[in-house]
Design a protein around this motif. Structure first.
Motif, PDB file in Angstrom:
ATOM      1  N   LEU A  58       0.842  -1.193   0.000  1.00 58.95           N
ATOM      2  CA  LEU A  58       0.000   0.000   0.000  1.00 58.95           C
ATOM      3  C   LEU A  58       0.877   1.242   0.000  1.00 58.95           C
ATOM      4  O   LEU A  58       1.864   1.310   0.741  1.00 58.95           O
ATOM      5  N   ARG A  59       0.529   2.197  -0.830  1.00 55.27           N
ATOM      6  CA  ARG A  59       1.277   3.458  -0.853  1.00 55.27           C
ATOM      7  C   ARG A  59       1.156   4.140   0.505  1.00 55.27           C
ATOM      8  O   ARG A  59       0.124   4.044   1.180  1.00 55.27           O
ATOM      9  N   ARG A  60       2.200   4.829   0.887  1.00 55.78           N
ATOM     10  CA  ARG A  60       2.284   5.452   2.207  1.00 55.78           C
ATOM     11  C   ARG A  60       1.154   6.442   2.455  1.00 55.78           C
ATOM     12  O   ARG A  60       0.651   6.563   3.577  1.00 55.78           O
ATOM     13  N   PHE A  61       0.761   7.192   1.433  1.00 54.64           N
ATOM     14  CA  PHE A  61      -0.239   8.229   1.628  1.00 54.64           C
ATOM     15  C   PHE A  61      -1.626   7.832   1.135  1.00 54.64           C
ATOM     16  O   PHE A  61      -2.422   8.690   0.781  1.00 54.64           O
ATOM     17  N   VAL A  62      -1.887   6.538   1.124  1.00 54.40           N
ATOM     18  CA  VAL A  62      -3.216   6.035   0.787  1.00 54.40           C
ATOM     19  C   VAL A  62      -3.695   5.198   1.960  1.00 54.40           C
ATOM     20  O   VAL A  62      -3.008   4.265   2.388  1.00 54.40           O
ATOM     21  N   ASN A  63      -4.844   5.546   2.491  1.00 55.89           N
ATOM     22  CA  ASN A  63      -5.442   4.782   3.585  1.00 55.89           C
ATOM     23  C   ASN A  63      -6.554   3.925   3.013  1.00 55.89           C
ATOM     24  O   ASN A  63      -7.315   4.377   2.159  1.00 55.89           O
ATOM     25  N   VAL A  64      -6.629   2.690   3.487  1.00 54.53           N
ATOM     26  CA  VAL A  64      -7.670   1.774   3.025  1.00 54.53           C
ATOM     27  C   VAL A  64      -8.374   1.202   4.249  1.00 54.53           C
ATOM     28  O   VAL A  64      -7.725   0.785   5.211  1.00 54.53           O
TER      29      VAL A  64
ATOM     30  N   THR B   1     -12.058  -9.656   3.500  1.00 53.99           N
ATOM     31  CA  THR B   1     -13.113  -8.810   2.938  1.00 53.99           C
ATOM     32  C   THR B   1     -14.369  -9.663   2.801  1.00 53.99           C
ATOM     33  O   THR B   1     -14.618 -10.250   1.749  1.00 53.99           O
ATOM     34  N   PRO B   2     -15.156  -9.757   3.864  1.00 55.78           N
ATOM     35  CA  PRO B   2     -16.343 -10.595   3.835  1.00 55.78           C
ATOM     36  C   PRO B   2     -17.356 -10.124   2.793  1.00 55.78           C
ATOM     37  O   PRO B   2     -17.367  -8.954   2.407  1.00 55.78           O
ATOM     38  N   ASP B   3     -18.177 -11.036   2.355  1.00 56.47           N
ATOM     39  CA  ASP B   3     -19.208 -10.728   1.370  1.00 56.47           C
ATOM     40  C   ASP B   3     -20.050  -9.553   1.854  1.00 56.47           C
ATOM     41  O   ASP B   3     -20.482  -9.514   3.000  1.00 56.47           O
ATOM     42  N   GLY B   4     -20.227  -8.561   0.989  1.00 58.42           N
ATOM     43  CA  GLY B   4     -21.025  -7.392   1.328  1.00 58.42           C
ATOM     44  C   GLY B   4     -20.259  -6.284   2.023  1.00 58.42           C
ATOM     45  O   GLY B   4     -20.828  -5.234   2.326  1.00 58.42           O
ATOM     46  N   ALA B   5     -18.961  -6.482   2.271  1.00 56.82           N
ATOM     47  CA  ALA B   5     -18.168  -5.466   2.959  1.00 56.82           C
ATOM     48  C   ALA B   5     -18.018  -4.218   2.098  1.00 56.82           C
ATOM     49  O   ALA B   5     -18.142  -4.267   0.872  1.00 56.82           O
ATOM     50  N   GLY B   6     -17.726  -3.131   2.761  1.00 57.47           N
ATOM     51  CA  GLY B   6     -17.399  -1.890   2.075  1.00 57.47           C
ATOM     52  C   GLY B   6     -15.913  -1.641   2.209  1.00 57.47           C
ATOM     53  O   GLY B   6     -15.357  -1.732   3.306  1.00 57.47           O
ATOM     54  N   VAL B   7     -15.256  -1.359   1.092  1.00 59.76           N
ATOM     55  CA  VAL B   7     -13.831  -1.025   1.090  1.00 59.76           C
ATOM     56  C   VAL B   7     -13.721   0.432   0.678  1.00 59.76           C
ATOM     57  O   VAL B   7     -14.273   0.824  -0.347  1.00 59.76           O
ATOM     58  N   SER B   8     -13.037   1.217   1.482  1.00 56.18           N
ATOM     59  CA  SER B   8     -12.860   2.636   1.188  1.00 56.18           C
ATOM     60  C   SER B   8     -11.396   2.940   0.937  1.00 56.18           C
ATOM     61  O   SER B   8     -10.537   2.563   1.735  1.00 56.18           O
ATOM     62  N   ILE B   9     -11.119   3.597  -0.180  1.00 61.14           N
ATOM     63  CA  ILE B   9      -9.768   4.067  -0.495  1.00 61.14           C
ATOM     64  C   ILE B   9      -9.772   5.563  -0.250  1.00 61.14           C
ATOM     65  O   ILE B   9     -10.553   6.302  -0.855  1.00 61.14           O
ATOM     66  N   ILE B  10      -8.897   6.001   0.653  1.00 59.35           N
ATOM     67  CA  ILE B  10      -8.878   7.410   1.053  1.00 59.35           C
ATOM     68  C   ILE B  10      -7.461   7.942   0.958  1.00 59.35           C
ATOM     69  O   ILE B  10      -6.595   7.546   1.727  1.00 59.35           O
ATOM     70  N   PRO B  11      -7.227   8.859   0.003  1.00 57.95           N
ATOM     71  CA  PRO B  11      -5.898   9.466  -0.059  1.00 57.95           C
ATOM     72  C   PRO B  11      -5.699  10.376   1.147  1.00 57.95           C
ATOM     73  O   PRO B  11      -6.612  11.099   1.549  1.00 57.95           O
ATOM     74  N   ALA B  12      -4.508  10.305   1.739  1.00 59.91           N
ATOM     75  CA  ALA B  12      -4.196  11.151   2.885  1.00 59.91           C
ATOM     76  C   ALA B  12      -4.076  12.590   2.415  1.00 59.91           C
ATOM     77  O   ALA B  12      -3.634  12.870   1.318  1.00 59.91           O
ATOM     78  N   VAL B  13      -4.482  13.492   3.276  1.00 62.87           N
ATOM     79  CA  VAL B  13      -4.401  14.913   2.979  1.00 62.87           C
ATOM     80  C   VAL B  13      -3.378  15.517   3.936  1.00 62.87           C
ATOM     81  O   VAL B  13      -3.433  15.288   5.135  1.00 62.87           O
ATOM     82  N   ALA B  14      -2.434  16.264   3.379  1.00 61.50           N
ATOM     83  CA  ALA B  14      -1.420  16.908   4.206  1.00 61.50           C
ATOM     84  C   ALA B  14      -1.413  18.398   3.891  1.00 61.50           C
ATOM     85  O   ALA B  14      -1.913  18.834   2.857  1.00 61.50           O
ATOM     86  N   GLY B  15      -0.851  19.123   4.781  1.00 61.52           N
ATOM     87  CA  GLY B  15      -0.735  20.547   4.540  1.00 61.52           C
ATOM     88  C   GLY B  15      -1.070  21.324   5.788  1.00 61.52           C
ATOM     89  O   GLY B  15      -1.213  20.782   6.866  1.00 61.52           O
ATOM     90  N   GLY B  16      -1.221  22.576   5.644  1.00 61.36           N
ATOM     91  CA  GLY B  16      -1.548  23.423   6.780  1.00 61.36           C
ATOM     92  C   GLY B  16      -1.145  24.848   6.504  1.00 61.36           C
ATOM     93  O   GLY B  16      -0.669  25.191   5.442  1.00 61.36           O
ATOM     94  N   CYS B  17      -1.320  25.635   7.484  1.00 60.24           N
ATOM     95  CA  CYS B  17      -0.984  27.063   7.345  1.00 60.24           C
ATOM     96  C   CYS B  17       0.334  27.373   7.978  1.00 60.24           C
ATOM     97  O   CYS B  17       0.787  26.804   8.842  1.00 60.24           O
TER      98      CYS B  17
END
Length: 92
Positions: free
Chosen positions: A53-59, A76-92
């Protein structure tokens, strides 16, 4: 096992704009292989050159972060939901 994969906006070009797509597999690794088969190119955005898994991708499988489960071998059981979420970085 059939699961639903939630696709972040940045990766929807690979899924024809779809926010959710079906995939097959008993483990996250199998689900990602199914996703790549049906939507070529998306796998390379989630996995690095070593197949990890890429470092800045959360699953998540359902509500569980796979990094705290079994990683790519997370069930990953039948009917499961898999979410791919790219990490967000930054700030002020």
């Amino acid at each position: 096992m059939s699961v639903t994969v939630r696709i972040p906006t940045i990766l929807r070009t690979y899924t024809g704009g779809k926010a959710e797509v079906p995939a097959e597999g008993a483990t996250l690794s199998e689900v990602l292989a199914s996703l790549e088969k049906d939507h070529p190119g998306i796998g390379g955005r989630v996995l690095d050159d070593e197949g990890k898994l890429r470092r800045f991708v959360n699953v998540y499988v359902n509500d569980d972060d796979v990094r705290f489960e079994q990683g790519l071998e997370t069930a990953t059981p039948d009917g499961a939901g898999v979410s791919i979420i790219p990490a967000v970085a930054g700030g002020c």
